[in-house]
Design a protein around this motif. Structure first.
Motif, PDB file in Angstrom:
ATOM      1  N   ALA A  96      26.789   3.357  12.482  1.00 43.68           N
ATOM      2  CA  ALA A  96      26.735   3.884  11.105  1.00 43.68           C
ATOM      3  C   ALA A  96      25.430   3.420  10.463  1.00 43.68           C
ATOM      4  O   ALA A  96      24.942   2.330  10.754  1.00 43.68           O
ATOM      5  CB  ALA A  96      27.920   3.373  10.292  1.00 43.68           C
ATOM      6  N   PRO A  97      24.875   4.272   9.601  1.00 41.58           N
ATOM      7  CA  PRO A  97      23.605   3.870   8.957  1.00 41.58           C
ATOM      8  C   PRO A  97      23.827   2.673   8.031  1.00 41.58           C
ATOM      9  O   PRO A  97      24.823   2.604   7.316  1.00 41.58           O
ATOM     10  CB  PRO A  97      23.183   5.119   8.191  1.00 41.58           C
ATOM     11  CG  PRO A  97      24.438   5.897   7.980  1.00 41.58           C
ATOM     12  CD  PRO A  97      25.338   5.616   9.172  1.00 41.58           C
ATOM     13  N   GLN A  98      22.912   1.735   8.107  1.00 39.18           N
ATOM     14  CA  GLN A  98      22.974   0.554   7.256  1.00 39.18           C
ATOM     15  C   GLN A  98      22.066   0.742   6.036  1.00 39.18           C
ATOM     16  O   GLN A  98      20.960   1.260   6.149  1.00 39.18           O
ATOM     17  CB  GLN A  98      22.537  -0.685   8.051  1.00 39.18           C
ATOM     18  CG  GLN A  98      23.372  -0.949   9.288  1.00 39.18           C
ATOM     19  CD  GLN A  98      22.877  -2.162  10.069  1.00 39.18           C
ATOM     20  OE1 GLN A  98      22.121  -2.966   9.545  1.00 39.18           O
ATOM     21  NE2 GLN A  98      23.348  -2.301  11.308  1.00 39.18           N
ATOM     22  N   VAL A  99      22.583   0.269   4.918  1.00 36.53           N
ATOM     23  CA  VAL A  99      21.801   0.326   3.651  1.00 36.53           C
ATOM     24  C   VAL A  99      21.486  -1.100   3.259  1.00 36.53           C
ATOM     25  O   VAL A  99      22.397  -1.901   3.057  1.00 36.53           O
ATOM     26  CB  VAL A  99      22.580   1.047   2.538  1.00 36.53           C
ATOM     27  CG1 VAL A  99      21.747   1.048   1.257  1.00 36.53           C
ATOM     28  CG2 VAL A  99      22.927   2.472   2.975  1.00 36.53           C
ATOM     29  N   VAL A 100      20.197  -1.377   3.135  1.00 34.00           N
ATOM     30  CA  VAL A 100      19.733  -2.733   2.828  1.00 34.00           C
ATOM     31  C   VAL A 100      19.157  -2.750   1.422  1.00 34.00           C
ATOM     32  O   VAL A 100      18.381  -1.868   1.031  1.00 34.00           O
ATOM     33  CB  VAL A 100      18.679  -3.201   3.864  1.00 34.00           C
ATOM     34  CG1 VAL A 100      18.191  -4.605   3.534  1.00 34.00           C
ATOM     35  CG2 VAL A 100      19.275  -3.139   5.271  1.00 34.00           C
ATOM     36  N   GLU A 101      19.540  -3.761   0.678  1.00 30.98           N
ATOM     37  CA  GLU A 101      18.982  -3.913  -0.684  1.00 30.98           C
ATOM     38  C   GLU A 101      17.509  -4.315  -0.582  1.00 30.98           C
ATOM     39  O   GLU A 101      17.158  -5.246   0.137  1.00 30.98           O
ATOM     40  CB  GLU A 101      19.790  -4.954  -1.448  1.00 30.98           C
ATOM     41  CG  GLU A 101      19.344  -5.088  -2.902  1.00 30.98           C
ATOM     42  CD  GLU A 101      20.213  -6.083  -3.665  1.00 30.98           C
ATOM     43  OE1 GLU A 101      19.869  -6.379  -4.827  1.00 30.98           O
ATOM     44  OE2 GLU A 101      21.216  -6.569  -3.096  1.00 30.98           O
ATOM     45  N   ARG A 117      18.280   2.138   6.201  1.00 27.58           N
ATOM     46  CA  ARG A 117      17.343   2.467   5.108  1.00 27.58           C
ATOM     47  C   ARG A 117      17.521   1.446   3.999  1.00 27.58           C
ATOM     48  O   ARG A 117      18.528   0.746   3.910  1.00 27.58           O
ATOM     49  CB  ARG A 117      17.597   3.865   4.572  1.00 27.58           C
ATOM     50  CG  ARG A 117      18.926   4.040   3.861  1.00 27.58           C
ATOM     51  CD  ARG A 117      19.080   5.471   3.332  1.00 27.58           C
ATOM     52  NE  ARG A 117      20.367   5.655   2.669  1.00 27.58           N
ATOM     53  CZ  ARG A 117      20.597   5.395   1.373  1.00 27.58           C
ATOM     54  NH1 ARG A 117      19.635   4.924   0.578  1.00 27.58           N
ATOM     55  NH2 ARG A 117      21.810   5.592   0.862  1.00 27.58           N
ATOM     56  N   SER A 118      16.523   1.419   3.104  1.00 28.55           N
ATOM     57  CA  SER A 118      16.632   0.569   1.908  1.00 28.55           C
ATOM     58  C   SER A 118      17.395   1.313   0.830  1.00 28.55           C
ATOM     59  O   SER A 118      17.534   2.549   0.892  1.00 28.55           O
ATOM     60  CB  SER A 118      15.243   0.190   1.411  1.00 28.55           C
ATOM     61  OG  SER A 118      14.521   1.361   1.036  1.00 28.55           O
TER      62      SER A 118
END
Length: 462
Positions: free
Chosen positions: A59-64, A83-84
């Protein structure tokens, strides 16, 4: 241009500002190019770090992430792996390696795309406006000292220019303090090369003026002196002719009297010309002493009294003892000219008043008459040589040469006195009269006069 100093200050500051502006502009462009390279290397370094991070492909990870950068990691088959939080879910930029600029999230971004060894595509973006802001701060910090240094440079330039113009100021001061009759060369010590032409030209002008004035004085004085002898001879012959005609009982023609009057007038003119040039302040060898002006006026009135008596004029002397520093010969000549003028222009049976008074820090000699007076608009011109109100003959039909008040003015200058003309208190409806006041400054002369009076009183008592 009102001030050389201000002109040079503005010109130099403008030049310095322009040069600094051009240098700052060039530095700004060079700094921006270097900053672009630094930022691009930073973005490329971030891409290398992302390529080394293991990523779960489920699953795509979302990074702060902060607001400065955004990134995306795509798989070889086009699946978004990470992605950020400030990056969109759609691809930013293309898959080819290199830099491009894209718009998303309401900003302009500098995007770097880099394929990794495992087939992934790394895309890192950085906001363009933040780049410029950081670059501007760097450039501003480098330009600010220049801006702060401009007032300091202006002050230093002002002082340096003032020091450089000191010689010009000394020259101006020397010219300003020169007396009107002082035509000696300028003595400016070690003038700079730029001032040498001005000093030499001024000295040459002063030398020419001195030579011109000397020629005028020599001519007038020599001419007057040389005319004395023939005039005296003519006068003797005319008197002899009148005596012979009188002894022979022959009626003398009217032209003989006119001849004698003309000779007397010419002799008076020559004598006045000699007195005028003799009383020039820069040439007269004055011998100042403490003089009682009231007593001197009394003696001169007594000497000239027969002329007043012939015209049945009433003359009175008012005032009291008043001492001044003066040259006795010059003051006698001043009184003679004032009293002779009053006698000539006061009608038959008129009145003349002489007053000597101490007024504050001055002693004022005033001669008033009941004659025709001088109009207000003519009072400045009567001190000019050979100038007479109404031309060669006054309204009173009194002959004259127009030198009496010029001599008075010269003698007043010799004593640093002021001559004032005004209406007379003896005036009437037909004759406004004239009052001539000569104001002598009183300094040490008063103390000497008081001592002189004390010594005289002690001598009387003893």
């Amino acid at each position: 241009m009102k001030s050389i100093r201000i002109f040079l200050l503005i010109a130099l500051l403008s030049t310095i500002t322009l040069v600094n502006f051009i240098a700052a502009l060039h530095g700004y462009r060079a700094s921006m190019e270097e900053a672009e390279r630094l930022f691009d290397r930073q973005v490329a370094g971030t891409a290398l770090l992302l390529a080394a991070i293991p990523i779960d492909q489920t699953a795509p990870q979302v990074v702060e992430e902060n607001d400065l950068q955004a990134f995306q990691v795509w798989s070889a088959d086009g699946q978004l792996l990470m992605r950020s939080d400030n990056a969109p879910a759609t691809p930013i930029g293309d898959a080819q390696e290199g830099f491009s600029e894209q718009n998303f999230s309401g900003f302009r971004w500098r995007v770097y795309s880099s394929p990794s060894a495992n087939g992934r595509s790394i895309r890192v973006a950085e906001r363009v406006d933040l780049r410029f802001r950081l670059a501007d701060e760097v450039v501003l910090q480098s330009v600010m000292p220049i801006l702060i240094g401009l007032p300091v440079a202006g002050l230093l330039i002002w002082l340096v220019i003032g020091h450089g113009l000191a010689s010009l100021k000394k020259l101006a001061d020397e010219l300003r303090h020169k007396r009107a009759e002082d035509l000696a060369p300028l003595t400016l010590a070690a003038p700079p090369e730029e001032l040498l032409p001005l000093v030499r030209s001024t000295n040459a002008l002063l030398e020419r003026l001195q030579a011109s004035f000397d020629r005028e004085r020599r001519f007038s004085a020599d001419a007057a002196h040389e005319l004395r002898t023939p005039i005296a001879a003519i006068q003797v012959h005319a008197d002899n002719l009148a005596t012979q005609l009188q002894n022979s009982a022959v009626v003398a023609p009217g032209s003989l009297q006119q001849l004698q009057d003309s000779i007397a007038r010419m002799a008076h003119l020559v004598e006045q010309m000699l007195n005028l040039f003799r009383m020039t302040p820069e040439h007269y060898p004055a011998r100042f002493e403490s003089i009682d002006l009231h007593r001197l006026a009394r003696d001169v009135i007594a000497e000239l009294y027969p002329a007043f008596a012939r015209r049945e004029q009433e003359i009175e002397l008012q005032g009291n003892t008043a001492y001044i520093d003066g040259d006795q010969f010059a003051l006698v000549l001043l009184l003679q000219n004032l009293l002779n003028n009053a006698c000539k222009y006061t009608p038959q049976g008129g009145r003349i008043a002489v007053d000597v008074q101490r007024q504050g820090d001055a002693v004022v000699l005033q001669v008033q008459d009941s004659g025709p007076g001088i109009p207000q608009e003519e009072r400045e011109r009567v001190f000019e040589r050979f100038y007479r109100v109404g031309g060669d003959r006054h309204e009173s039909r009194v002959p004259g040469c127009g030198l009496g008040l010029s001599i008075v003015h010269h003698i007043a200058e010799l004593h640093h006195a002021q001559v004032e003309l005004g209406p007379s208190s003896l005036r009437d409806a037909q004759a406004p009269g004239l009052a001539v006041a000569v104001r002598f400054p009183v300094q040490k002369s008063v103390e000497r006069g008081i001592k002189h009076e004390r010594v005289a009183d002690e001598n009387l008592v003893s």
